[in-house]
Design a protein around this motif. Structure first.
Motif, short mmCIF file in Angstrom:
data_model
loop_
_atom_site.label_atom_id
_atom_site.label_comp_id
_atom_site.label_asym_id
_atom_site.label_seq_id
_atom_site.Cartn_x
_atom_site.Cartn_y
_atom_site.Cartn_z
N PRO A 50 -17.85 21.14 -22.92
CA PRO A 50 -17.72 20.97 -21.47
C PRO A 50 -17.88 22.30 -20.75
O PRO A 50 -17.79 23.35 -21.37
N PRO A 51 -18.09 22.25 -19.44
CA PRO A 51 -18.20 23.51 -18.68
C PRO A 51 -16.91 24.30 -18.74
O PRO A 51 -15.83 23.76 -19.01
N GLY A 52 -17.00 25.61 -18.46
CA GLY A 52 -15.80 26.42 -18.35
C GLY A 52 -14.94 25.94 -17.19
O GLY A 52 -15.43 25.36 -16.22
N HIS B 213 -3.94 26.69 -7.61
CA HIS B 213 -3.18 25.60 -8.22
C HIS B 213 -2.45 24.77 -7.17
O HIS B 213 -2.52 23.53 -7.16
N PHE B 214 -1.74 25.43 -6.27
CA PHE B 214 -0.98 24.70 -5.26
C PHE B 214 -1.89 24.13 -4.17
O PHE B 214 -1.60 23.07 -3.61
N ALA B 215 -2.98 24.81 -3.87
CA ALA B 215 -3.90 24.30 -2.86
C ALA B 215 -4.62 23.04 -3.34
O ALA B 215 -4.84 22.11 -2.57
N ILE B 216 -4.99 23.00 -4.62
CA ILE B 216 -5.65 21.81 -5.16
C ILE B 216 -4.73 20.60 -5.04
O ILE B 216 -5.18 19.49 -4.74
N GLN B 217 -3.44 20.80 -5.26
CA GLN B 217 -2.51 19.68 -5.09
C GLN B 217 -2.54 19.15 -3.66
O GLN B 217 -2.41 17.94 -3.43
N ARG B 218 -2.73 20.05 -2.69
CA ARG B 218 -2.75 19.63 -1.29
C ARG B 218 -4.00 18.81 -0.94
O ARG B 218 -4.05 18.15 0.10
N LEU B 219 -5.01 18.87 -1.79
CA LEU B 219 -6.19 18.03 -1.56
C LEU B 219 -5.84 16.55 -1.71
O LEU B 219 -6.52 15.69 -1.13
N ALA B 220 -4.81 16.24 -2.49
CA ALA B 220 -4.42 14.85 -2.73
C ALA B 220 -3.58 14.34 -1.56
O ALA B 220 -2.39 14.02 -1.69
N TRP C 135 -4.86 23.09 -16.56
CA TRP C 135 -5.33 23.88 -17.70
C TRP C 135 -5.86 25.23 -17.25
O TRP C 135 -5.71 26.23 -17.97
N LEU C 136 -6.47 25.30 -16.08
CA LEU C 136 -6.84 26.61 -15.54
C LEU C 136 -5.58 27.44 -15.33
O LEU C 136 -5.53 28.62 -15.69
N PHE C 137 -4.55 26.83 -14.77
CA PHE C 137 -3.30 27.54 -14.51
C PHE C 137 -2.67 28.04 -15.81
O PHE C 137 -2.30 29.22 -15.93
#
Length: 433
Positions: free
Chosen positions: A290-292, A389-396, A215-217
Motif C-alpha cells: 500500500p502507499p506510505g 491527528h486531531f484535525a482529521i477527527q474534526r473532519l467527521a 497509524w500515522l500518529f
C-alpha cells in the motif's frame, strides 16, 4: 521581538529519559492547535426565546461530530470516533410531557440498528450534549452514518426511533454519493472518512485496524522515541544500541519493501513486521502497495475536497491538513537522510563527537514532525502529526438541519407505520431539502 507563545510552546529535544513527556505535551499541543479549530458552539447564537418557532426547514441549526476517547489498542478500531458531541441553537422547548431524543443510524433497511445517544436537554434554545460512548468504546463512524432527533414521551425512553414521522425533528448525515470523477474506487465523502478514522481495507488486510490516521500518529511517535533513544545511546557510548534504534527508524520510514535499499546487507528487522509492511514515506507512486501513510492520507484529503456534499468547513480544514502533511513529509525525509548516514557508520564513527550533531539534527526533525513547530507569528505550535491527528477527527462532522413539517405530515398520512424504513425516509428528506 517575537511575541511569546499564547497557549503552548515547543518542548526541548527529547531524550529517552524524557520520552514520557510525549503524552503530557499532547495536552499543550491540543490547546494550541492551528488546525482543526472549529467555531465554538457560541457561534450558533440563540436569537429567539425558548418558545420561539423552529427555524425554517433545511436551515442548519448546529453540528454533530465524532471524537475519540483514546481508549485504544493496536488490534481493534475501538476508542477512535467512539464519542459524539452535539451542539444545536435556536431550538424551541419540546411540548409538555415530551423530550428530544438523539439517535445514530446506519443505512441497512433490514438489519439497520438505531443507537440511542440520550435525551437532549434544551436551555435557552441551546442544546449541548456529549455522548461518552459504550463500554466497548465502539468506533461509531464505522457502523453509523446518520443522526436523527425525535420528540417523544419524556416519561419512557424509547428503544427505537418512532416510525411516526411527525415526531421527527432534526437530522444529519454523511454524504454517500460517489464522486463521479472517481471512476476507479467510486468513493464518497463517507468512504474517505472511514478510511481515515475507522478502517482502511489495505491496512485491514494486514491486521492494522483503526484507519490511516491513528497509524500515522503511532508510527511518527515511535520515530521520535527511537531518535531520542539513539541520542541517549551516544551519551553512554552504547553504539550497538544506537545502531539498533537507527535500524528501527528506517524500518518504519522505508517499510519492509524498501528498507534494504538503505541499510547494510543482512541487517535484521527489529520491529513488528506486520506494522513495518507499510512505510511512512512514499518511494514509488506508481507501484508502492500500500502507499506510505503520509501520501495515502493526502490522497483521501484530496478525495474529500472533491466529494459531493463536502461542506465549506470540511474543504477548508482538509486543505489545511494537506498543507501540514506536506511539511511533515519534508521533515520525515530529513530524518530519513540523517538515519541513512548514521546506519552505515562503524562503532568508532558513531562514538565521535561529530555524530552528536547529526543525532541532534535527527531528533529535532523527528520532534518537529510529530509535535509541530512553533510559529512566532501566531504564537502557536503548528503543522505536526499531533495537530493533523486531531484535525482529521474534526473532519467527521455533520451539519444538523430541520426536518420539514410538510415531509412529516405527508409521510405520516400516506404510509402505514409497518411499511416505513427509517433510512429510506431520511434519504427522501435529504432529496426534498
Amino acid at each position: 521581538m517575537s511575541p511569546p507563545p499564547r497557549r503552548g510552546k515547543l518542548v526541548p529535544i527529547l531524550t529517552v529519559g524524557s520520552a514520557v513527556l510525549i503524552s503530557a505535551i499532547l495536552v499543550l499541543v491540543v490547546a494550541s492547535l492551528g488546525l482543526g479549530t472549529f467555531p465554538p458552539s457560541s457561534v450558533f447564537k440563540n436569537t429567539s426565546s425558548a418558545h420561539a418557532p423552529l427555524v425554517p426547514p433545511s436551515q442548519v441549526v448546529g453540528r454533530v461530530f465524532f471524537s475519540s476517547s483514546v481508549q485504544i489498542n493496536e488490534n481493534t478500531s475501538q476508542g477512535i470516533a467512539d464519542q459524539v458531541e452535539l451542539d444545536l441553537s435556536n431550538i424551541r422547548d419540546p411540548a409538555a410531557g415530551k423530550s428530544y431524543y438523539a439517535w445514530l443510524l446506519n443505512d441497512d433497511p433490514v438489519e439497520g440498528k438505531a443507537l440511542l445517544l440520550g435525551q437532549l436537554p434544551v436551555s435557552n434554545g441551546q442544546v449541548h450534549f456529549h455522548y461518552a460512548g459504550d463500554q466497548l468504546h465502539t468506533n461509531l463512524l464505522a457502523v453509523t452514518n446518520r443522526l436523527l432527533v425525535t420528540e417523544e414521551d419524556a416519561g419512557t425512553a424509547p428503544t427505537t426511533p418512532s416510525l411516526d414521522t411527525s415526531t421527527w425533528r432534526f437530522m444529519a448525515e454523511f454524504p454517500q454519493k460517489p464522486n463521479p470523477q472517481d471512476t476507479v474506487h467510486h468513493f464518497s465523502l463517507l468512504s474517505h472518512l472511514r478510511h481515515l478514522l475507522a478502517s482502511d481495507p489495505s491496512l485491514q488486510s494486514l491486521g492494522m485496524p483503526g484507519g490511516l490516521d491513528i497509524w500515522l500518529f503511532r508510527n511518527a511517535q515511535k520515530i521520535l522515541e527511537w531518535s531520542g533513544s539513539a541520542r541517549d545511546d551516544w551519551a553512554s557510548q552504547s553504539t550497538d544500541l544506537m545502531h539498533r534504534h537507527i535500524l528501527r527508524i528506517l524500518d518504519y520510514l522505508d517499510g519492509l519493501s524498501y528498507v534494504q535499499n538503505d541499510v547494510p546487507v543482512d541487517s535484521p528487522v527489529l520491529v513488528n513486521e506486520r506494522i513495518a509492511r507499510v512505510s511512512l514515506l512514499e518511494f514509488d507512486v506508481q507501484h508502492q502497495v500500500p502507499p506510505g501513510f503520509v501520501y495515502h492520507i493526502a490522497l483521501h484529503l484530496h478525495g474529500m475536497v472533491e466529494s459531493p456534499g463536502a461542506t465549506t468547513e470540511q474543504k477548508r480544514l482538509a486543505i489545511q491538513i494537506d498543507t501540514a502533511i506536506s511539511k511533515v513529509q519534508a521533515l520525515l525525509e530529513q530524518v530519513h537522510q540523517d538515519a541513512k548516514k548514521l546506519v552505515v557508520m562503524t562503532d568508532a564513527q558513531l562514538a565521535q563527537p561529530a555524530t552528536l550533531s547529526l543525532l541532534d539534527d535527527m531528533v529535532k526533525h523527528a520532534q518537529d514532525a510529530f509535535v509541530g513547530q512553533f510559529d512566532p507569528t501566531t504564537g502557536e505550535i503548528q503543522n505536526g502529526v499531533t495537530q493533523i491527528h486531531f484535525a482529521i477527527q474534526r473532519l467527521a462532522t455533520m451539519e444538523v438541519t430541520v426536518i420539514p413539517a410538510s415531509f412529516a405530515r405527508t409521510n405520516h398520512s400516506n404510509s402505514s407505520s409497518m411499511e416505513l424504513c427509517i433510512p429510506c425516509l431520511l434519504n427522501n428528506v435529504q432529496q426534498q431539502t
